[in-house]
Design a protein around this motif. Structure first.
Motif, PDB file in Angstrom:
ATOM      1  N   PRO A 425      26.094  19.520  32.262  1.00 11.46           N
ATOM      2  CA  PRO A 425      27.384  18.919  31.885  1.00 11.46           C
ATOM      3  C   PRO A 425      28.241  18.615  33.123  1.00 11.46           C
ATOM      4  O   PRO A 425      28.213  19.344  34.114  1.00 11.46           O
ATOM      5  CB  PRO A 425      28.036  19.995  31.014  1.00 11.46           C
ATOM      6  N   VAL A 426      29.000  17.543  33.041  1.00 11.12           N
ATOM      7  CA  VAL A 426      29.914  17.171  34.127  1.00 11.12           C
ATOM      8  C   VAL A 426      31.190  17.994  33.997  1.00 11.12           C
ATOM      9  O   VAL A 426      31.844  17.990  32.940  1.00 11.12           O
ATOM     10  CB  VAL A 426      30.243  15.664  34.083  1.00 11.12           C
ATOM     11  N   HIS A 427      31.542  18.692  35.060  1.00 13.28           N
ATOM     12  CA  HIS A 427      32.753  19.515  35.055  1.00 13.28           C
ATOM     13  C   HIS A 427      33.960  18.749  35.591  1.00 13.28           C
ATOM     14  O   HIS A 427      35.068  18.888  35.090  1.00 13.28           O
ATOM     15  CB  HIS A 427      32.525  20.767  35.905  1.00 13.28           C
ATOM     16  N   LYS A 428      33.734  17.911  36.602  1.00 14.76           N
ATOM     17  CA  LYS A 428      34.844  17.200  37.232  1.00 14.76           C
ATOM     18  C   LYS A 428      34.292  16.025  38.017  1.00 14.76           C
ATOM     19  O   LYS A 428      33.187  16.080  38.557  1.00 14.76           O
ATOM     20  CB  LYS A 428      35.619  18.139  38.151  1.00 14.76           C
ATOM     21  N   VAL A 429      35.081  14.947  38.086  1.00 11.08           N
ATOM     22  CA  VAL A 429      34.754  13.809  38.936  1.00 11.08           C
ATOM     23  C   VAL A 429      36.022  13.424  39.681  1.00 11.08           C
ATOM     24  O   VAL A 429      37.120  13.430  39.114  1.00 11.08           O
ATOM     25  CB  VAL A 429      34.202  12.625  38.118  1.00 11.08           C
ATOM     26  N   SER A 430      35.871  13.111  40.962  1.00 11.92           N
ATOM     27  CA  SER A 430      37.031  12.802  41.785  1.00 11.92           C
ATOM     28  C   SER A 430      36.656  11.751  42.814  1.00 11.92           C
ATOM     29  O   SER A 430      35.529  11.715  43.311  1.00 11.92           O
ATOM     30  CB  SER A 430      37.549  14.065  42.495  1.00 11.92           C
ATOM     31  N   ILE A 431      37.632  10.872  43.118  1.00  6.40           N
ATOM     32  CA  ILE A 431      37.440   9.893  44.189  1.00  6.40           C
ATOM     33  C   ILE A 431      38.348  10.219  45.380  1.00  6.40           C
ATOM     34  O   ILE A 431      38.574   9.367  46.237  1.00  6.40           O
ATOM     35  CB  ILE A 431      37.702   8.459  43.688  1.00  6.40           C
ATOM     36  N   VAL A 432      38.843  11.467  45.422  1.00  9.40           N
ATOM     37  CA  VAL A 432      39.591  11.943  46.585  1.00  9.40           C
ATOM     38  C   VAL A 432      38.574  12.395  47.633  1.00  9.40           C
ATOM     39  O   VAL A 432      37.712  13.226  47.331  1.00  9.40           O
ATOM     40  CB  VAL A 432      40.529  13.108  46.203  1.00  9.40           C
ATOM     41  N   PRO A 433      38.643  11.873  48.857  1.00  5.96           N
ATOM     42  CA  PRO A 433      37.652  12.270  49.874  1.00  5.96           C
ATOM     43  C   PRO A 433      37.679  13.771  50.134  1.00  5.96           C
ATOM     44  O   PRO A 433      38.743  14.382  50.255  1.00  5.96           O
ATOM     45  CB  PRO A 433      38.100  11.487  51.115  1.00  5.96           C
ATOM     46  N   ARG A 434      36.491  14.359  50.220  1.00  5.85           N
ATOM     47  CA  ARG A 434      36.339  15.786  50.536  1.00  5.85           C
ATOM     48  C   ARG A 434      35.215  15.929  51.540  1.00  5.85           C
ATOM     49  O   ARG A 434      34.131  15.393  51.328  1.00  5.85           O
ATOM     50  CB  ARG A 434      35.992  16.608  49.294  1.00  5.85           C
ATOM     51  N   GLY A 435      35.451  16.674  52.611  1.00  8.29           N
ATOM     52  CA  GLY A 435      34.411  16.870  53.607  1.00  8.29           C
ATOM     53  C   GLY A 435      33.964  15.541  54.172  1.00  8.29           C
ATOM     54  O   GLY A 435      34.757  14.743  54.674  1.00  8.29           O
ATOM     55  N   ARG A 436      32.658  15.267  54.058  1.00  9.57           N
ATOM     56  CA  ARG A 436      32.116  13.999  54.537  1.00  9.57           C
ATOM     57  C   ARG A 436      31.888  12.999  53.409  1.00  9.57           C
ATOM     58  O   ARG A 436      31.319  11.932  53.622  1.00  9.57           O
ATOM     59  CB  ARG A 436      30.797  14.262  55.281  1.00  9.57           C
ATOM     60  N   ALA A 437      32.297  13.363  52.185  1.00 11.17           N
ATOM     61  CA  ALA A 437      32.079  12.490  51.028  1.00 11.17           C
ATOM     62  C   ALA A 437      33.385  11.798  50.632  1.00 11.17           C
ATOM     63  O   ALA A 437      34.471  12.386  50.722  1.00 11.17           O
ATOM     64  CB  ALA A 437      31.544  13.298  49.849  1.00 11.17           C
ATOM     65  N   LEU A 438      33.267  10.539  50.192  1.00 13.28           N
ATOM     66  CA  LEU A 438      34.437   9.796  49.733  1.00 13.28           C
ATOM     67  C   LEU A 438      34.779  10.136  48.289  1.00 13.28           C
ATOM     68  O   LEU A 438      35.902   9.877  47.841  1.00 13.28           O
ATOM     69  CB  LEU A 438      34.182   8.291  49.864  1.00 13.28           C
ATOM     70  N   GLY A 439      33.842  10.681  47.567  1.00 11.47           N
ATOM     71  CA  GLY A 439      34.058  11.091  46.189  1.00 11.47           C
ATOM     72  C   GLY A 439      33.037  12.151  45.802  1.00 11.47           C
ATOM     73  O   GLY A 439      32.070  12.397  46.530  1.00 11.47           O
ATOM     74  N   VAL A 440      33.254  12.781  44.642  1.00 14.63           N
ATOM     75  CA  VAL A 440      32.352  13.854  44.253  1.00 14.63           C
ATOM     76  C   VAL A 440      32.299  13.965  42.737  1.00 14.63           C
ATOM     77  O   VAL A 440      33.292  13.730  42.039  1.00 14.63           O
ATOM     78  CB  VAL A 440      32.790  15.200  44.881  1.00 14.63           C
ATOM     79  N   THR A 441      31.102  14.267  42.250  1.00  9.15           N
ATOM     80  CA  THR A 441      30.899  14.556  40.836  1.00  9.15           C
ATOM     81  C   THR A 441      30.311  15.956  40.720  1.00  9.15           C
ATOM     82  O   THR A 441      29.260  16.238  41.301  1.00  9.15           O
ATOM     83  CB  THR A 441      29.946  13.538  40.184  1.00  9.15           C
ATOM     84  N   VAL A 442      30.993  16.824  40.012  1.00  7.20           N
ATOM     85  CA  VAL A 442      30.583  18.231  39.910  1.00  7.20           C
ATOM     86  C   VAL A 442      29.946  18.465  38.542  1.00  7.20           C
ATOM     87  O   VAL A 442      30.562  18.209  37.505  1.00  7.20           O
ATOM     88  CB  VAL A 442      31.784  19.176  40.097  1.00  7.20           C
ATOM     89  N   GLN A 443      28.715  18.961  38.573  1.00  6.27           N
ATOM     90  CA  GLN A 443      28.014  19.354  37.340  1.00  6.27           C
ATOM     91  C   GLN A 443      27.804  20.863  37.352  1.00  6.27           C
ATOM     92  O   GLN A 443      27.398  21.429  38.380  1.00  6.27           O
ATOM     93  CB  GLN A 443      26.660  18.661  37.239  1.00  6.27           C
ATOM     94  N   ILE A 444      28.080  21.484  36.237  1.00  5.50           N
ATOM     95  CA  ILE A 444      27.936  22.937  36.122  1.00  5.50           C
ATOM     96  C   ILE A 444      26.998  23.233  34.956  1.00  5.50           C
ATOM     97  O   ILE A 444      27.273  22.830  33.814  1.00  5.50           O
ATOM     98  CB  ILE A 444      29.297  23.618  35.897  1.00  5.50           C
ATOM     99  N   PRO A 445      25.895  23.924  35.199  1.00  2.94           N
ATOM    100  CA  PRO A 445      24.976  24.253  34.094  1.00  2.94           C
ATOM    101  C   PRO A 445      25.612  25.245  33.132  1.00  2.94           C
ATOM    102  O   PRO A 445      26.464  26.059  33.521  1.00  2.94           O
ATOM    103  CB  PRO A 445      23.771  24.858  34.822  1.00  2.94           C
ATOM    104  N   GLU A 446      25.211  25.161  31.884  1.00  2.58           N
ATOM    105  CA  GLU A 446      25.744  26.080  30.884  1.00  2.58           C
ATOM    106  C   GLU A 446      25.230  27.497  31.081  1.00  2.58           C
ATOM    107  O   GLU A 446      25.858  28.464  30.649  1.00  2.58           O
ATOM    108  CB  GLU A 446      25.381  25.574  29.477  1.00  2.58           C
ATOM    109  N   GLU A 447      24.089  27.647  31.726  1.00  6.05           N
ATOM    110  CA  GLU A 447      23.527  28.957  32.020  1.00  6.05           C
ATOM    111  C   GLU A 447      22.720  28.855  33.312  1.00  6.05           C
ATOM    112  O   GLU A 447      22.363  27.758  33.757  1.00  6.05           O
ATOM    113  CB  GLU A 447      22.630  29.439  30.879  1.00  6.05           C
ATOM    114  N   ASP A 448      22.477  30.011  33.941  1.00 10.91           N
ATOM    115  CA  ASP A 448      21.707  30.021  35.182  1.00 10.91           C
ATOM    116  C   ASP A 448      20.277  29.578  34.901  1.00 10.91           C
ATOM    117  O   ASP A 448      19.635  30.042  33.950  1.00 10.91           O
ATOM    118  CB  ASP A 448      21.702  31.426  35.795  1.00 10.91           C
TER     119      ASP A 448
END
Length: 598
Positions: A425-448
């Motif tokens: 599942p997608v937890h967050k998406v952002s187009i604010v630059p972070r580190g060396r990336a201009l944008g980021v999409t964060v996916q978090i699994p429901e379980e390990d």
């Protein structure tokens, strides 16, 4: 050796040079003063004594200094003449006699002392070199207990036997059993290996000697072995106790059979460590605990029975362990009622104990900056993103074209993750630059997830391809922003073919080999023709996934553009906002006669 030691040595040498120069000057001055009288022959001297022209004589060893009437003095060499004293007495000449040694004895003594001082200093320093640099913590001062260690229940269970052994060694020896006295903690960095060793000492209430493997080895040959001997000598006096050697691979690396001179010091240190551990008895009361994240490079002699024969794996914690670790680090942090540590633990898969401690610390700092009385859930969420992806570059200004391209790239990832079955599942998406990336999409699994299926890996490749596919569909070109996505997708596909046997062309066959001792991977164990087939199969997997992703995004272009519009407006969207935005859009698209079902 530290820089401060060299500074002290340089200052001492300056003082030594000054003192030596003064002593030499005094000596030369005295010799010059002694050489001032005129020199005459012995015959002339005897004639002057007989004529009564000499009033005083000083005999110093082989030297004669005479004072004449009316002033003036003479100096000459004194031969072996027993009648000289009689002649002087007969002529009533006052004379004194002094052995030659008495004249220069004090000067020689001072000169010897000046030479001995630096020699003693250097010898003392060499003796310090051979002493162990281990930091000792007495049992009464070791406040770390097993309750302070979370997320490593299996490791704590194995180490409890070591605690019982330290408390009562005879309990294990009365039935003929031999308790392992060497425990090797194996695990990635930051998983709490050092903390576990301190907890063992705290539970047993015994002294704890801590030393890094790199502290044994010096530039001087033999110093490392001397430090090993000194460390174990201290431990035997303080037994029962624990010796903890961190980063054991720094000194315990596999020995070079070629006899390379560069590794002589490390080999001698390792040999001494092997000898010391081999001399343990069951009743010695010393337990050696070592930690490493590279057990494959250790010398086999270290791992044989009688030495580090017990290996305790300290891995990354699961979701329950992460939650317990967060609770431990949040004991002294005032948390707001809205804080859900289980949700934070779920959003930090793969984090080690050190990473989680950093998340809590960063959250406290962020709350303090905002003058908040309590740490809120938003602070923990921002701290996790900072640790995982880097600091937001709010001052970085993107052009409208770059911002639009980044928005379509990230929206492509989100759309594929929402439409392809088996994606996290997608937890967050952002187009604010972070580190060396201009944008980021964060996916978090429901379980390990500890074991991935082929379908899950293919879905992961498709998500990685979503950004490039979206850019190409909208702008009819591609950018360098997808470079990291392509590298990761290709790496997954290569492992599927060459390591995990997930290729239809090759079946359950693994190619290639990695030498764990040298760390050099990719030793070729297949023909050139097979290498071509492997590359072809990798290309087939990646390009096939990319083609499917293009068709999928093309069928849901309206939803893609809607998501991009919201991203350009808000810059960051959470999972609930994405659901609220896309669910109605998906429903409308499904009613369209041109809708292509994913």
């Amino acid at each position: 050796m530290s820089v401060s030691w060299y500074v002290r040595l340089f200052k001492f040498l300056i003082v030594f040079a000054v003192v030596g120069g003064i002593a030499g000057g005094v000596y030369l001055w005295r010799n010059h003063a002694d050489a001032a009288p005129s020199r005459i022959s012995y015959t002339a001297f005897v004639d002057k004594v007989s004529a009564g022209e000499i009033v005083r004589v000083r005999l110093e060893g082989d030297s004669i200094t005479a004072e004449a009437k009316g002033g003036g003095s003479f100096q000459l060499y004194r031969p072996s003449d027993a009648d000289l004293s009689k002649l002087l007495l007969d002529r009533h000449v006052e004379f004194t006699s002094t052995p030659a040694e008495a004249k220069i004895r004090w000067f020689e003594l001072g000169f010897i002392l000046v030479l001995l001082v630096p020699l003693v200093f250097i010898m003392k320093r060499m003796a310090v070199f051979g002493r162990s640099k281990a930091k000792r913590i007495d049992g009464a001062r070791t406040n770390t207990l097993f309750t302070d260690v979370a997320g490593a229940e299996e490791a704590k269970g194995e180490l409890m036997e070591t605690v019982d052994f330290l408390k009562d060694p005879f309990r294990f020896s009365r039935l003929g059993g031999k308790m392992p006295t060497g425990v090797l903690l194996v695990g990635p960095p930051g998983t709490g290996k050092t903390l576990l060793a301190r907890a063992v000492a705290g539970e047993a209430g015994v002294p704890f000697f801590s030393m890094s493997g790199s502290e044994f080895v010096e530039m001087y040959v033999g110093v490392g072995a001397s430090r090993v001997r000194d460390l174990f000598a201290q431990a035997k006096k303080a037994a029962p106790c624990i010796i903890f050697i961190d980063e054991l691979d720094a000194v315990g690396r596999r020995r070079d059979s070629g006899g390379n001179g560069a590794s002589d010091e490390r080999d001698q240190t390792l040999n001494q460590l092997l000898v010391e551990m081999d001399g343990f008895t069951v009743t010695s009361g010393i337990v050696v605990i070592a930690a490493t994240n590279r057990p494959e490079v250790l010398d086999p002699a270290l791992l044989r029975p009688g030495r580090f024969d017990r290996q305790v794996v300290v891995g990354s914690p699961d979701i329950k362990g992460r939650e317990e670790i967060l609770k431990v680090h949040a004991r002294n942090v005032p948390l707001a009622p809205d804080v859900d540590l289980h949700l934070v633990a779920r959003g930090t898969p793969g984090f080690s104990g050190a990473d989680l401690a950093n998340v809590v610390n960063e959250a406290a700092i962020l709350a303090a900056r905002a003058n908040k009385p309590l740490v809120e859930m938003t602070d923990l969420d921002m701290a996790r993103d900072k640790v995982m992806m880097g600091v937001e570059k709010k001052s970085m200004v993107l052009s409208e074209k770059s911002k639009l391209s980044t928005a379509y790239h990230e929206a492509g990832h989100v759309m594929v993750a929402r439409l392809v079955p088996g994606c996290d599942p997608v937890h967050k998406v952002s187009i604010v630059p972070r580190g060396r990336a201009l944008g980021v999409t964060v996916q978090i699994p429901e379980e390990d997830i500890h074991c991935y299926t082929k379908e899950m890996l293919v879905a992961h490749i498709k998500v990685l391809m979503g950004g490039r596919a979206a850019e190409e569909l909208v702008f009819s070109t591609t950018t360098t922003g997808a470079g990291n996505d392509l590298a990761r997708a290709t790496d997954v596909a290569r492992k599927m073919v060459s390591e995990w046997g997930m290729s239809e062309a090759f079946g359950p066959v693994a190619f290639g080999h990695q030498d764990p001792a040298s760390g050099e991977g990719g030793r070729k164990s297949f023909s050139d023709a097979t290498a071509v087939e492997i590359d072809t199969e990798i290309r087939s997997i990646v390009t096939g996934a990319y083609s499917e992703v293009r068709d999928l995004l093309l069928a849901h272009m309206d939803s893609l553009k809607l998501l991009v519009s919201e991203l350009l407006t808000h810059e960051t969207l959470g999972s609930s906002e994405i659901d609220e935005l896309l669910q109605p859009a998906f429903a409308l698209e499904a009613q369209s006669p041109h809708y292509a079902k994913p």
